[in-house]
Design a protein around this motif. Structure first.
Motif, mmCIF file in Angstrom:
data_model
loop_
_atom_site.group_PDB
_atom_site.id
_atom_site.type_symbol
_atom_site.label_atom_id
_atom_site.label_comp_id
_atom_site.label_asym_id
_atom_site.label_seq_id
_atom_site.Cartn_x
_atom_site.Cartn_y
_atom_site.Cartn_z
ATOM 1 N N LEU A 4 0.867 -1.317 -0.076
ATOM 2 C CA LEU A 4 0.064 -0.069 -0.174
ATOM 3 C C LEU A 4 0.992 1.249 -0.074
ATOM 4 O O LEU A 4 1.896 1.218 0.532
ATOM 5 C CB LEU A 4 -0.970 -0.045 1.234
ATOM 6 N N LEU A 5 0.294 2.246 -0.384
ATOM 7 C CA LEU A 5 1.072 3.532 -0.452
ATOM 8 C C LEU A 5 -0.118 4.471 -0.289
ATOM 9 O O LEU A 5 -1.093 4.699 -0.941
ATOM 10 C CB LEU A 5 1.743 3.722 -2.010
ATOM 11 N N ALA A 6 0.248 5.407 0.899
ATOM 12 C CA ALA A 6 -0.873 6.591 1.042
ATOM 13 C C ALA A 6 -0.271 7.723 0.867
ATOM 14 O O ALA A 6 1.042 7.975 0.878
ATOM 15 C CB ALA A 6 -0.949 6.493 2.684
ATOM 16 N N THR A 7 -0.920 8.717 0.288
ATOM 17 C CA THR A 7 -0.513 9.897 -0.016
ATOM 18 C C THR A 7 -1.401 11.082 0.587
ATOM 19 O O THR A 7 -2.577 10.766 0.987
ATOM 20 C CB THR A 7 -0.719 10.329 -1.659
ATOM 21 N N GLY A 8 -0.877 12.100 0.958
ATOM 22 C CA GLY A 8 -1.455 13.281 1.618
ATOM 23 C C GLY A 8 -1.267 14.600 0.810
ATOM 24 O O GLY A 8 0.110 14.912 0.310
ATOM 25 N N ALA A 9 -2.307 15.707 0.781
ATOM 26 C CA ALA A 9 -2.114 16.683 -0.096
ATOM 27 C C ALA A 9 -2.522 17.858 0.466
ATOM 28 O O ALA A 9 -3.200 17.926 1.416
ATOM 29 C CB ALA A 9 -2.612 16.347 -1.537
ATOM 30 N N VAL B 274 -5.182 6.184 0.012
ATOM 31 C CA VAL B 274 -4.470 4.837 -0.033
ATOM 32 C C VAL B 274 -4.606 4.032 -1.147
ATOM 33 O O VAL B 274 -5.907 3.894 -1.649
ATOM 34 C CB VAL B 274 -4.825 4.059 1.195
ATOM 35 N N TRP B 275 -3.576 3.943 -1.721
ATOM 36 C CA TRP B 275 -3.358 3.047 -2.957
ATOM 37 C C TRP B 275 -2.855 1.682 -2.934
ATOM 38 O O TRP B 275 -2.126 1.497 -2.061
ATOM 39 C CB TRP B 275 -2.435 4.030 -4.335
ATOM 40 N N THR B 276 -3.385 0.940 -3.864
ATOM 41 C CA THR B 276 -2.681 -0.433 -3.961
ATOM 42 C C THR B 276 -1.732 -0.403 -5.002
ATOM 43 O O THR B 276 -1.945 0.025 -6.245
ATOM 44 C CB THR B 276 -3.784 -1.439 -4.481
ATOM 45 N N SER C 84 -1.679 -2.644 -8.663
ATOM 46 C CA SER C 84 -2.956 -2.153 -9.260
ATOM 47 C C SER C 84 -2.997 -0.593 -9.621
ATOM 48 O O SER C 84 -3.535 -0.583 -10.759
ATOM 49 C CB SER C 84 -4.138 -2.629 -8.839
ATOM 50 N N GLY C 85 -2.469 0.206 -8.993
ATOM 51 C CA GLY C 85 -2.484 1.677 -9.218
ATOM 52 C C GLY C 85 -3.961 2.380 -8.847
ATOM 53 O O GLY C 85 -4.091 3.471 -9.457
ATOM 54 N N PHE C 86 -4.891 1.632 -8.023
ATOM 55 C CA PHE C 86 -5.973 2.115 -7.763
ATOM 56 C C PHE C 86 -5.828 2.741 -6.169
ATOM 57 O O PHE C 86 -5.660 2.084 -5.562
ATOM 58 C CB PHE C 86 -6.906 0.954 -7.830
ATOM 59 N N CYS C 87 -6.832 3.451 -6.255
ATOM 60 C CA CYS C 87 -6.920 4.295 -4.934
ATOM 61 C C CYS C 87 -8.260 3.690 -4.383
ATOM 62 O O CYS C 87 -9.584 3.415 -4.989
ATOM 63 C CB CYS C 87 -7.226 5.770 -4.825
ATOM 64 N N PHE C 88 -8.249 2.790 -3.161
ATOM 65 C CA PHE C 88 -9.638 2.209 -2.620
ATOM 66 C C PHE C 88 -10.092 3.085 -1.529
ATOM 67 O O PHE C 88 -11.013 2.432 -0.777
ATOM 68 C CB PHE C 88 -9.039 0.698 -2.084
ATOM 69 N N VAL C 89 -9.474 3.960 -0.900
ATOM 70 C CA VAL C 89 -10.150 4.581 0.120
ATOM 71 C C VAL C 89 -9.775 6.035 0.376
ATOM 72 O O VAL C 89 -8.489 6.215 -0.002
ATOM 73 C CB VAL C 89 -9.933 4.162 1.611
ATOM 74 N N THR C 90 -10.542 6.932 0.696
ATOM 75 C CA THR C 90 -10.106 8.282 0.844
ATOM 76 C C THR C 90 -10.508 8.984 2.183
ATOM 77 O O THR C 90 -11.696 8.751 2.388
ATOM 78 C CB THR C 90 -10.732 9.083 -0.223
ATOM 79 N N PHE C 91 -9.737 9.646 2.482
ATOM 80 C CA PHE C 91 -10.053 10.185 4.111
ATOM 81 C C PHE C 91 -10.147 11.727 3.839
ATOM 82 O O PHE C 91 -9.130 12.230 3.548
ATOM 83 C CB PHE C 91 -9.147 9.655 5.041
#
Length: 889
Positions: free
Chosen positions: A392-397, A404-406, A409-416
């Motif tokens: 997993l890879l988490a990004t904050g902006a 949080v991305w897999t 697959s390059g897909f984002c599966f959850v957004t907080f």
């Protein structure tokens, strides 16, 4: 060191049109790159090449093999989609507003300014001049906005900003005659034409109507009445000044199909036996979408289903059944303009894109369900974090969101989105299902990745702005550094109570990290110091490392025996945290230099401002370190030898500022750089790149925000715990680099007897140990895997014992790869078990060098364990259900 670009995360869509090929592959532009999304497998990849600037238009061939991509500089790439390779390049002499392949795939219609050019489509044959201009239509008073081909590829419907739609004929007979032929014009619209489409009759598949749509929300229906008159022998095509005319016939140069009628006289007619340009077109109906205050921004028409989809500037889209103009759906997906709306070939899926929000949706209109729902970050990504298993890879902006991305697959599966201000730091806990985030809103939050919720929030007695975050190895203590009060706050993870406040810094605390081996906390600040704190004993600062310039970040080596810090003068300092002594430094100012901003008055070579590293990351084995900052380069250094190993250029996009070393002086005017002067009166929204950039929390002291084009920079770097990949938060998004999985010949420990034939002979003579050692010496991936699978289960222990230690690293990497693809799970796990038993002591003594491979193996085993656990749980519930429904005898 064989890292190559793998994917781009954080911005699935930034503007331009999208296309769907083979009904399941969605192709969309991401800045100057192209993303391909498999809607069935839910996987996204980014093609490895780049355009010179942001891509604005895409067009795919009918067979889904070729792709045309045109950027803002009118430079075109001709791409083979299955091969992921650029075949040809061409530059058009004007801004390209639309382009489309003909249904037979032989021609390409390109709207270039006030012209429509017909080009012959390149094929698989190698040619010196792959693109050939066949015909040019120049009868327009303004820019072309849309093109559409008739099903027989003989007619072209062109919409223009001069409020007209023109019907052009490409037939060979007409171009050979003498007199001029004027195209038929569809008139009556009061705003710019957005789209024009041919309609066909379902039974006969003949073109019998045309639909034209304008920006004011009007759709006109035109009906065709065939004429009984034959083609006049004195009719000709309009002359095109300055454009060479090419004959549309089959010869050695032009591959255009010749269509003849039954009489064989060479006159080419429509598939209904009539000529569309000879008949009579009548307007039969005017309809309006009635979206008050909103403009029609995108549209598409599906001939088979006779359905039109329209998108508006207020985020509303509608689906209408034609020709009766019956509204099927009228929904809203956002409050921003829909910049693209596209059908797939079957017509069951619709693609919508919103450039301003970075939003991309694929919607099945019959079941009213989402096939794909992805959205990138609205502003720059500030922080990234890998999970301990690297999956997993988490990004904050700056848009206050955490995604949080897999990685696979390059897909984002959850957004907080609970934070109310910019997210500045992220940290994964060792448990792998807990994520920490720090924000300028004065809170540190803990997120549960199983239940997807914020289960704990850490606050301070008075509001503070947090810019750094870390936790100890046990996960008992959470520490965060502030931007305004220059303090470090310490909380208990279990209770959420504030335990301590560490004071001593005299500047913003932008770097925090616990030692991997003990409870010593390292912090860096703009007060030119790095401090070590004993958090659990409460002794405060136990060591202070002084620097000559502001310290921007600090990181520990994975073994905890070395500390690296970066300063404002572009130097990386290495310290011994145990003895408190400096080790050495690396001067990186020359390495990171490069790229002149449009507002700079000095050249890139003589400028001394901004050349520093703002983020550092050690490799898993600690042998090298990655460094990035306000530059288009990311530098990789060998820590022991203090040498630059490699420089990664994160982008070639000329739409960003700081990419070129030398600027063209002709673009400098009295009012400033020409590119920063907004003199465009058009209402075309280019999305994220046109927005005013807010001042980032990572801007250096005294720096001013760029109000023009975005500046290329790297804000955060993280190497995956497995060491096989790393990610960088840049202006372009989150770039993911990984080791090349393909075989690269590396001749180590070779002699004349180490050949593939010798390996095959050893396998044929039933010598598995010798064959495996020979394959490891040859270092060819396929042969190594073949030799492993050829070993009998009873011989595994003996073969493992014969493997020299220097080949263990390569062998462990192969096991990790086999666990991903090989169905023989028990067999590979048996290998891993025997390897641990036989070489366990050697692995433990050299764990630092073997750590990346071991992490990769752990990642593969963990993923298999999760998949098997889910399968067993599903089977258990299914068996219970079957047992409960089985009738008793």
């Amino acid at each position: 060191m064989n890292y190559r670009f793998q994917n781009l995360l954080g911005a699935p869509y930034r503007g331009g049109n999208t296309v769907i090929v083979n009904n399941t592959l969605l192709i969309s532009p991401i800045g100057n790159r192209i993303s391909v999304t498999d809607l069935i497998k839910s996987e996204t990849i980014t093609l490895p090449f780049q355009a010179s600037s942001n891509i604005s238009r895409l067009a795919a061939s009918p067979d889904g093999i070729f792709l045309l991509a045109v950027d803002d500089n009118s430079r075109c790439l001709f791409i083979n989609i299955p091969r992921r390779a650029v075949l040809h390049r061409i530059t058009f002499k004007g801004p390209v507003t639309c382009l489309k392949f003909s249904p037979d795939g032989l021609l390409i219609a390109v709207g270039v300014g006030k012209l429509v050019q017909i080009w012959r489509s390149p094929g698989f044959v190698k040619e010196f001049f792959p693109f050939e201009l066949v015909k040019t239509f120049a009868n327009f008073n303004d820019k072309v906005t849309s093109v559409d081909w008739s099903p027989d590829s003989e007619y072209l419907l062109v919409g223009c900003r001069d409020l007209t739609v023109r019907l052009f004929c490409l037939k060979k007979k007409i171009s050979e005659l003498n007199n001029k032929y004027k195209p038929f014009m569809f008139l009556g619209h009061r705003d710019v034409i957005v789209g024009a489409f041919f309609g066909v009759e379902k039974k006969t598949k003949r073109v019998d109507r045309v639909y034209t749509l304008s920006r004011d929300g009007a759709i006109f229906s035109w009906s065709f009445n065939p004429s009984d008159d034959k083609l006049d022998e004195n009719i000709d095509e309009p002359e095109s000044p300055g454009t060479p005319e090419q004959r549309m016939e089959v010869d050695g140069n032009v591959n255009v199909k010749k269509r003849k009628n039954e009489d064989g006289d060479g006159d080419v007619e429509g598939n209904d036996g009539s000529l569309l340009h000879k008949g009579k077109w009548e307007m039969v109906k005017k309809d309006f979408f009635n979206q008050a205050g909103a403009k029609l921004s995108s549209c598409d028409y599906h001939r088979g289903l006779e359905i039109v989809v329209v998108g508006f500037s207020n985020g509303v889209f509608g689906i209408y059944q034609m020709p009766d103009f019956v509204c099927i759906h009228l929904l809203s997906i956002s409050r921003e303009k829909i910049t693209t709306a596209t059908f797939n070939e079957l017509g069951n899926w619709l693609t919508f894109g919103c450039a301003k929000l970075g939003q991309l949706l694929v919607w099945e209109w019959k079941s009213e369900s989402y096939i794909l729902k992805q959205q990138g970050h609205y502003y720059d990504v500030n922080a990234i974090a890998y999970s301990p298993d690297s999956q997993l890879l988490a990004t904050g902006a700056d848009d206050n969101k955490i995604k949080v991305w897999t990685v696979s697959s390059g897909f984002c599966f959850v957004t907080f989105s609970e934070h109310t201000n910019a997210v500045t730091a992220l940290h994964f806990m060792a448990s792998n299902h807990c994520l920490l985030s720090a924000s300028l809103d004065g809170t540190v939050r803990a997120w549960d990745l199983f239940r997807y919720r914020n289960f704990r929030t850490f606050t301070t007695p008075s509001p503070r702005q947090f810019v750094s975050l870390t936790s100890d190895q046990s996960g008992e203590v959470i520490c965060a550094g502030t931007l305004d009060s220059f303090e470090i706050f310490v909380w208990s993870m279990k209770t959420g109570r504030l335990l301590d406040v560490l004071s001593g810094h005299e500047g913003p605390v932008h770097g925090l990290m616990f030692s991997p081996t003990n409870a010593i906390l390292a912090s860096s600040s703009w007060d030119k110091t790095v401090r070590l704190w004993d958090v659990f004993d409460g002794k405060g600062s136990v060591e202070t490392f002084h620097h000559s310039h502001d310290v921007l970040t600090v990181v520990y080596r994975p073994d905890g025996k070395q500390l690296a810090s970066s300063t404002l003068d572009g130097v990386i300092h290495f310290w011994d945290p145990i003895n408190g002594l400096p080790i050495h430094t690396i001067e990186g100012r020359r390495d990171i230099a490069g790229g002149r901003l449009m507002t700079d008055r000095r050249t890139a070579a003589s400028s001394t401002s901004g050349k520093c590293f703002t983020t550092l990351s050690y490799s898993a084995d600690g042998n090298y370190i990655l460094a990035g900052g306000s530059s288009r380069y990311i530098c990789m250094y060998d820590v022991a030898d203090k040498v630059l190993l490699r420089r990664f250029q994160i982008t070639l996009n000329l739409s960003l500022d700081g990419v070129l070393d030398i600027l063209n002086s002709k673009n400098m005017t009295d009012a400033g750089p020409l590119n920063l002067i907004d003199d465009d009166n058009s209402d075309v929204d280019d999305g994220v790149d046109k927005q005013t950039r807010i001042k980032s929390t990572y801007d250096l002291p005294g720096s001013m925000p760029n109000r023009g084009r975005p500046i290329v920079r790297t804000k955060c770097l993280r190497i995956a715990p497995t060491g096989r990949s790393w990610a960088a938060a840049t202006t372009e998004g989150v770039l993911v680099y990984s080791m090349d999985d393909n075989f690269i010949f590396d001749p180590t420990d070779l002699d004349i007897d180490v050949t593939p034939e010798a390996i095959e002979a050893a396998l044929g003579e039933d010598q598995p140990s010798r064959a495996l050692i020979l394959s490891l010496r040859l270092n060819e991936d396929n042969l190594i895997k073949k030799c492993i699978l050829a070993v009998a289960p009873v011989d595994i222990k003996a073969v493992v014992a014969s493997i020299p230690f220097k080949y263990l690293n390569r062998l462990i990497q192969t096991f990790a790869e086999l666990l991903e693809i090989c169905p023989h799970l028990e067999f590979i796990l048996r290998w891993c078990q025997e390897l641990s038993k036989c070489h366990g002591h050697s692995i433990q003594q050299n764990s630092r060098n073997l750590l990346p491979s071991l992490k990769s193996l752990q990642k593969a085993i963990t993923r298999l364990h999760q998949d098997l656990g889910d399968t067993c749980s599903s089977n258990e519930y299914m068996l219970r259900y079957l047992c409960s429904t089985t009738s008793k005898p």
